[in-house]
Design a protein around this motif. Structure first.
Motif, PDB file in Angstrom:
ATOM      1  N   ASN A 171      32.461  31.491  40.138  1.00 57.01           N
ATOM      2  CA  ASN A 171      32.659  30.115  40.550  1.00 57.01           C
ATOM      3  C   ASN A 171      34.123  29.727  40.381  1.00 57.01           C
ATOM      4  OD1 ASN A 171      32.060  27.405  41.325  1.00 57.01           O
ATOM      5  ND2 ASN A 171      31.922  26.831  39.168  1.00 57.01           N
ATOM      6  N   ILE A 172      34.628  29.772  39.159  1.00 54.36           N
ATOM      7  CA  ILE A 172      36.051  29.541  38.890  1.00 54.36           C
ATOM      8  C   ILE A 172      36.507  30.572  37.872  1.00 54.36           C
ATOM      9  CG2 ILE A 172      37.806  27.904  38.102  1.00 54.36           C
ATOM     10  CD1 ILE A 172      35.849  25.631  38.696  1.00 54.36           C
ATOM     11  N   CYS A 173      37.341  31.489  38.273  1.00 49.12           N
ATOM     12  CA  CYS A 173      37.878  32.504  37.374  1.00 49.12           C
ATOM     13  C   CYS A 173      39.130  33.089  38.019  1.00 49.12           C
ATOM     14  CB  CYS A 173      36.866  33.608  37.087  1.00 49.12           C
ATOM     15  SG  CYS A 173      36.491  34.637  38.532  1.00 49.12           S
ATOM     16  N   LEU A 174      39.836  33.931  37.290  1.00 51.01           N
ATOM     17  CA  LEU A 174      41.045  34.557  37.811  1.00 51.01           C
ATOM     18  C   LEU A 174      40.672  35.863  38.512  1.00 51.01           C
ATOM     19  CD1 LEU A 174      44.139  34.179  37.872  1.00 51.01           C
ATOM     20  CD2 LEU A 174      44.254  35.683  35.865  1.00 51.01           C
ATOM     21  N   PRO A 175      40.816  35.947  39.832  1.00 51.62           N
ATOM     22  CA  PRO A 175      40.492  37.194  40.541  1.00 51.62           C
ATOM     23  C   PRO A 175      41.414  38.336  40.117  1.00 51.62           C
ATOM     24  CG  PRO A 175      40.686  35.344  42.065  1.00 51.62           C
ATOM     25  CD  PRO A 175      41.246  34.885  40.749  1.00 51.62           C
ATOM     26  N   ARG A 176      40.934  39.550  40.307  1.00 53.46           N
ATOM     27  CA  ARG A 176      41.694  40.759  39.976  1.00 53.46           C
ATOM     28  C   ARG A 176      41.865  41.619  41.224  1.00 53.46           C
ATOM     29  NH1 ARG A 176      43.811  39.341  35.082  1.00 53.46           N
ATOM     30  NH2 ARG A 176      42.170  38.548  33.712  1.00 53.46           N
ATOM     31  N   GLY A 177      42.983  42.281  41.314  1.00 52.98           N
ATOM     32  CA  GLY A 177      43.208  43.192  42.429  1.00 52.98           C
ATOM     33  C   GLY A 177      43.075  42.484  43.762  1.00 52.98           C
ATOM     34  N   LEU A 178      42.207  43.020  44.624  1.00 48.41           N
ATOM     35  CA  LEU A 178      42.018  42.444  45.954  1.00 48.41           C
ATOM     36  C   LEU A 178      40.866  41.451  46.013  1.00 48.41           C
ATOM     37  CD1 LEU A 178      42.700  45.488  48.325  1.00 48.41           C
ATOM     38  CD2 LEU A 178      44.158  43.493  47.901  1.00 48.41           C
TER      39      LEU A 178
ATOM     40  N   ILE B  90      46.700  39.932  53.480  1.00 52.63           N
ATOM     41  CA  ILE B  90      47.361  38.927  54.315  1.00 52.63           C
ATOM     42  C   ILE B  90      47.211  37.508  53.761  1.00 52.63           C
ATOM     43  CG2 ILE B  90      47.136  40.342  56.397  1.00 52.63           C
ATOM     44  CD1 ILE B  90      44.941  38.247  57.227  1.00 52.63           C
ATOM     45  N   ALA B  91      46.254  37.313  52.834  1.00 55.75           N
ATOM     46  CA  ALA B  91      46.097  36.012  52.178  1.00 55.75           C
ATOM     47  C   ALA B  91      45.486  36.254  50.809  1.00 55.75           C
ATOM     48  CB  ALA B  91      45.204  35.087  53.002  1.00 55.75           C
ATOM     49  N   TRP B  92      45.896  35.452  49.821  1.00 55.81           N
ATOM     50  CA  TRP B  92      45.320  35.562  48.484  1.00 55.81           C
ATOM     51  C   TRP B  92      45.175  34.163  47.895  1.00 55.81           C
ATOM     52  CZ3 TRP B  92      48.759  35.487  43.830  1.00 55.81           C
ATOM     53  CH2 TRP B  92      50.094  35.208  44.133  1.00 55.81           C
ATOM     54  N   GLY B  93      44.502  34.089  46.719  1.00 54.17           N
ATOM     55  CA  GLY B  93      44.163  32.774  46.202  1.00 54.17           C
ATOM     56  C   GLY B  93      43.081  32.104  47.029  1.00 54.17           C
TER      57      GLY B  93
ATOM     58  N   GLY C 195      50.536  36.722  54.082  1.00 56.17           N
ATOM     59  CA  GLY C 195      50.980  36.937  52.711  1.00 56.17           C
ATOM     60  C   GLY C 195      50.877  35.713  51.836  1.00 56.17           C
ATOM     61  N   GLY C 196      50.405  34.584  52.371  1.00 53.01           N
ATOM     62  CA  GLY C 196      50.417  33.312  51.660  1.00 53.01           C
ATOM     63  C   GLY C 196      49.380  33.203  50.559  1.00 53.01           C
ATOM     64  N   PHE C 197      49.688  32.317  49.578  1.00 54.16           N
ATOM     65  CA  PHE C 197      48.818  32.028  48.441  1.00 54.16           C
ATOM     66  C   PHE C 197      48.132  30.688  48.687  1.00 54.16           C
ATOM     67  CE2 PHE C 197      48.439  29.862  44.233  1.00 54.16           C
ATOM     68  CZ  PHE C 197      47.466  30.677  43.685  1.00 54.16           C
ATOM     69  N   TYR C 198      46.782  30.675  48.572  1.00 55.59           N
ATOM     70  CA  TYR C 198      46.004  29.496  48.959  1.00 55.59           C
ATOM     71  C   TYR C 198      45.414  28.725  47.777  1.00 55.59           C
ATOM     72  CZ  TYR C 198      46.987  30.666  53.695  1.00 55.59           C
ATOM     73  OH  TYR C 198      47.677  30.898  54.863  1.00 55.59           O
ATOM     74  N   GLY C 199      45.847  29.026  46.574  1.00 58.56           N
ATOM     75  CA  GLY C 199      45.607  28.124  45.455  1.00 58.56           C
ATOM     76  C   GLY C 199      44.568  28.496  44.435  1.00 58.56           C
ATOM     77  N   PHE C 200      43.514  29.236  44.803  1.00 55.98           N
ATOM     78  CA  PHE C 200      42.447  29.536  43.853  1.00 55.98           C
ATOM     79  C   PHE C 200      42.942  30.499  42.774  1.00 55.98           C
ATOM     80  CE2 PHE C 200      38.730  31.908  42.381  1.00 55.98           C
ATOM     81  CZ  PHE C 200      37.867  30.875  42.067  1.00 55.98           C
ATOM     82  N   PRO C 201      42.565  30.280  41.486  1.00 57.61           N
ATOM     83  CA  PRO C 201      41.637  29.280  40.946  1.00 57.61           C
ATOM     84  C   PRO C 201      42.327  28.026  40.405  1.00 57.61           C
ATOM     85  CG  PRO C 201      42.112  30.875  39.252  1.00 57.61           C
ATOM     86  CD  PRO C 201      42.931  31.289  40.462  1.00 57.61           C
ATOM     87  N   TYR C 202      43.549  27.795  40.800  1.00 60.07           N
ATOM     88  CA  TYR C 202      44.301  26.645  40.280  1.00 60.07           C
ATOM     89  C   TYR C 202      43.983  25.373  41.063  1.00 60.07           C
ATOM     90  CZ  TYR C 202      46.691  30.627  38.285  1.00 60.07           C
ATOM     91  OH  TYR C 202      46.954  31.799  37.627  1.00 60.07           O
ATOM     92  N   PHE C 203      43.724  25.532  42.349  1.00 64.59           N
ATOM     93  CA  PHE C 203      43.465  24.384  43.218  1.00 64.59           C
ATOM     94  C   PHE C 203      42.229  24.626  44.079  1.00 64.59           C
ATOM     95  CE2 PHE C 203      48.053  24.217  42.539  1.00 64.59           C
ATOM     96  CZ  PHE C 203      48.280  22.869  42.281  1.00 64.59           C
ATOM     97  N   GLY C 204      41.494  23.543  44.328  1.00 63.30           N
ATOM     98  CA  GLY C 204      40.492  23.479  45.382  1.00 63.30           C
ATOM     99  C   GLY C 204      40.897  22.318  46.268  1.00 63.30           C
TER     100      GLY C 204
ATOM    101  N   VAL D 238      42.916  19.478  44.500  1.00 60.20           N
ATOM    102  CA  VAL D 238      42.319  19.161  43.199  1.00 60.20           C
ATOM    103  C   VAL D 238      42.524  20.327  42.238  1.00 60.20           C
ATOM    104  CG1 VAL D 238      40.150  18.609  42.009  1.00 60.20           C
ATOM    105  CG2 VAL D 238      40.585  17.701  44.314  1.00 60.20           C
ATOM    106  N   ARG D 239      42.999  20.048  41.022  1.00 63.98           N
ATOM    107  CA  ARG D 239      43.111  21.085  40.006  1.00 63.98           C
ATOM    108  C   ARG D 239      41.723  21.455  39.511  1.00 63.98           C
ATOM    109  NH1 ARG D 239      48.462  22.468  38.325  1.00 63.98           N
ATOM    110  NH2 ARG D 239      47.300  24.149  37.315  1.00 63.98           N
ATOM    111  N   LEU D 240      41.444  22.761  39.422  1.00 63.92           N
ATOM    112  CA  LEU D 240      40.108  23.230  39.070  1.00 63.92           C
ATOM    113  C   LEU D 240      39.921  23.334  37.562  1.00 63.92           C
ATOM    114  CD1 LEU D 240      39.435  25.957  41.789  1.00 63.92           C
ATOM    115  CD2 LEU D 240      38.832  23.529  41.801  1.00 63.92           C
ATOM    116  N   LYS D 241      38.675  23.166  37.151  1.00 65.67           N
ATOM    117  CA  LYS D 241      38.301  23.151  35.742  1.00 65.67           C
ATOM    118  C   LYS D 241      38.719  24.451  35.049  1.00 65.67           C
ATOM    119  CE  LYS D 241      34.312  21.401  35.000  1.00 65.67           C
ATOM    120  NZ  LYS D 241      32.825  21.219  34.907  1.00 65.67           N
ATOM    121  N   GLY D 242      39.399  24.306  33.913  1.00 64.39           N
ATOM    122  CA  GLY D 242      39.857  25.449  33.149  1.00 64.39           C
ATOM    123  C   GLY D 242      41.250  25.906  33.509  1.00 64.39           C
ATOM    124  N   PHE D 243      41.770  25.430  34.647  1.00 61.84           N
ATOM    125  CA  PHE D 243      43.109  25.833  35.100  1.00 61.84           C
ATOM    126  C   PHE D 243      43.997  24.620  35.361  1.00 61.84           C
ATOM    127  CE2 PHE D 243      40.523  29.512  35.843  1.00 61.84           C
ATOM    128  CZ  PHE D 243      41.355  30.597  35.612  1.00 61.84           C
ATOM    129  N   GLN D 244      43.593  23.461  34.792  1.00 62.00           N
ATOM    130  CA  GLN D 244      44.349  22.233  35.053  1.00 62.00           C
ATOM    131  C   GLN D 244      45.786  22.328  34.569  1.00 62.00           C
ATOM    132  OE1 GLN D 244      41.362  22.467  33.535  1.00 62.00           O
ATOM    133  NE2 GLN D 244      40.065  20.658  33.900  1.00 62.00           N
TER     134      GLN D 244
END
Length: 341
Positions: free
Chosen positions: A156-163, A180-183, A222-231, A234-240
């Motif tokens: 649900n909300i966690c720090l992804p690893r690798g791909l 080509i996209a992460w986060g 190559g862009g970063f789309y925010g997860f798990p820091y943003f939804g 909105v700042r996400l729970k645990g990563f505010q």
């Protein structure tokens, strides 16, 4: 070649049983802004756990969340098992006489023969990132003829690893894998409009009924789309209070929280507007979604979203038949619907 099994015959099964599946759906206004009135919706076929669809000539291939891929004439008719032995073959796409299937672990290619018969099965990519509860892969063929595949985040909300939490692309033989996209939390739908890729992303749960929003994003390679820091924004729970590793690319459009936006497709028959399948909320106090919405584009950007159709179960994917009909898959009811004016 996989054995053909008669799962459902529209003429022999539906008509002989004397059943009529006719519903009426409010269709969003045409590009002119005028109401088109109700459209007639018909059940095209019964396909168990139907997910992503691929229109390949006169054959429609349908991925599932089980172990099978199905095929049927795109105009309706006998449904067959086209291929088996997968783990959640959600994603299907075709290009140049080949069908590509994205399952939980692998990307598999087939040659498409007469009548949609498949042969030459081969795994072109194995060992996809473990995406846990978000392992339903979406696959598409870009304008550059490369394969694009979503690899969800495993939580649900966690720090992804690798791909995990990415969208990747590769050649059609599985070589030259590129991120080509992460986060990205969990994208289960993307398509191209005037050469630009747009992808949906599901917002996080358990932060209340109204946040964070579901997203529509425009690809910047190559862009970063925010997860798990943003939804959304909105700042996400645990990563505010955590510092993101890169500047977030914000959504180009935000949907209501928890509607679960999945498949997206740009339609010639709708003047280039997109339809998006909203699979629907699962734990919101007042349920939302469970409809298909029309996203209007102006100048290559989304500007609004309105209901296109309701009453089709839990929509997963949308696609366009050669005659301009709108096809919608429903995994809860195990159905493919067709909408014609």
């Amino acid at each position: 070649m996989e054995a053909a099994v008669d799962i459902f015959s529209l003429k022999a099964g539906l008509l002989s049983a004397g059943i009529r599946f006719l519903v009426f759906a409010s269709v969003a206004a045409a590009a002119s802004g005028l109401e088109l009135g109700p459209a007639q919706a018909t059940l095209l076929a019964r396909v168990p756990a139907a997910r992503e669809m691929a229109v390949c000539g006169d054959t429609l291939f349908v991925g599932t969340k089980g172990s099978l891929v199905y095929s049927l004439p795109v105009s309706g008719g006998r449904v067959r098992v086209a291929a088996s032995g997968f783990s959640a073959p959600n994603g299907v796409a075709c290009s140049g006489g080949h069908l590509f299937v994205a399952s939980r672990n692998n990307v598999t290619a087939f040659d498409i023969g007469p009548g949609g018969a498949l042969s030459g099965r081969r795994d072109i990519r194995q060992g996809l990132a473990n995406s846990g509860v978000h392992s339903f892969r979406y696959i598409g063929v870009g304008p550059d003829s490369r394969l694009y595949i979503s690899l969800g985040s495993p939580c649900n909300i966690c720090l992804p690893r690798g791909l995990q939490g990415t969208i990747v692309s590769m050649n059609q033989d599985g070589s030259d894998l590129q991120r080509i996209a992460w986060g990205v939390r969990n994208s289960v739908g993307f398509d191209w409009h005037s050469g630009a890729m747009f992808f949906t992303d599901n917002g996080a749960d358990r932060m209340g009924d109204n946040v964070p929003p579901d997203e529509l994003n425009g690809l910047r390679p190559g862009g970063f789309y925010g997860f798990p820091y943003f939804g959304g924004q909105v700042r996400l729970k645990g990563f505010q209070n955590s510092r993101p590793p890169a500047q977030q690319i914000p959504p180009v459009f935000e949907f209501q929280a928890h509607v679960a936006t999945l498949g997206i497709h740009f339609f010639r028959s709708l003047g280039g507007d997109a339809l998006v399948a909203e699979h629907g909320s699962w734990n919101r106090s007042v349920p939302v979604g469970r409809q298909v919405v029309r996203v209007r584009f102006q100048g290559g950007r989304p500007v609004s979203a309105t209901t296109f159709v309701r009453g089709v179960g839990r929509p997963v994917d949308v696609n366009e038949a050669p005659d301009g009909s709108v096809l919608v898959s429903d995994d809860a009811g195990g159905a493919i619907y067709a909408f014609r004016q």
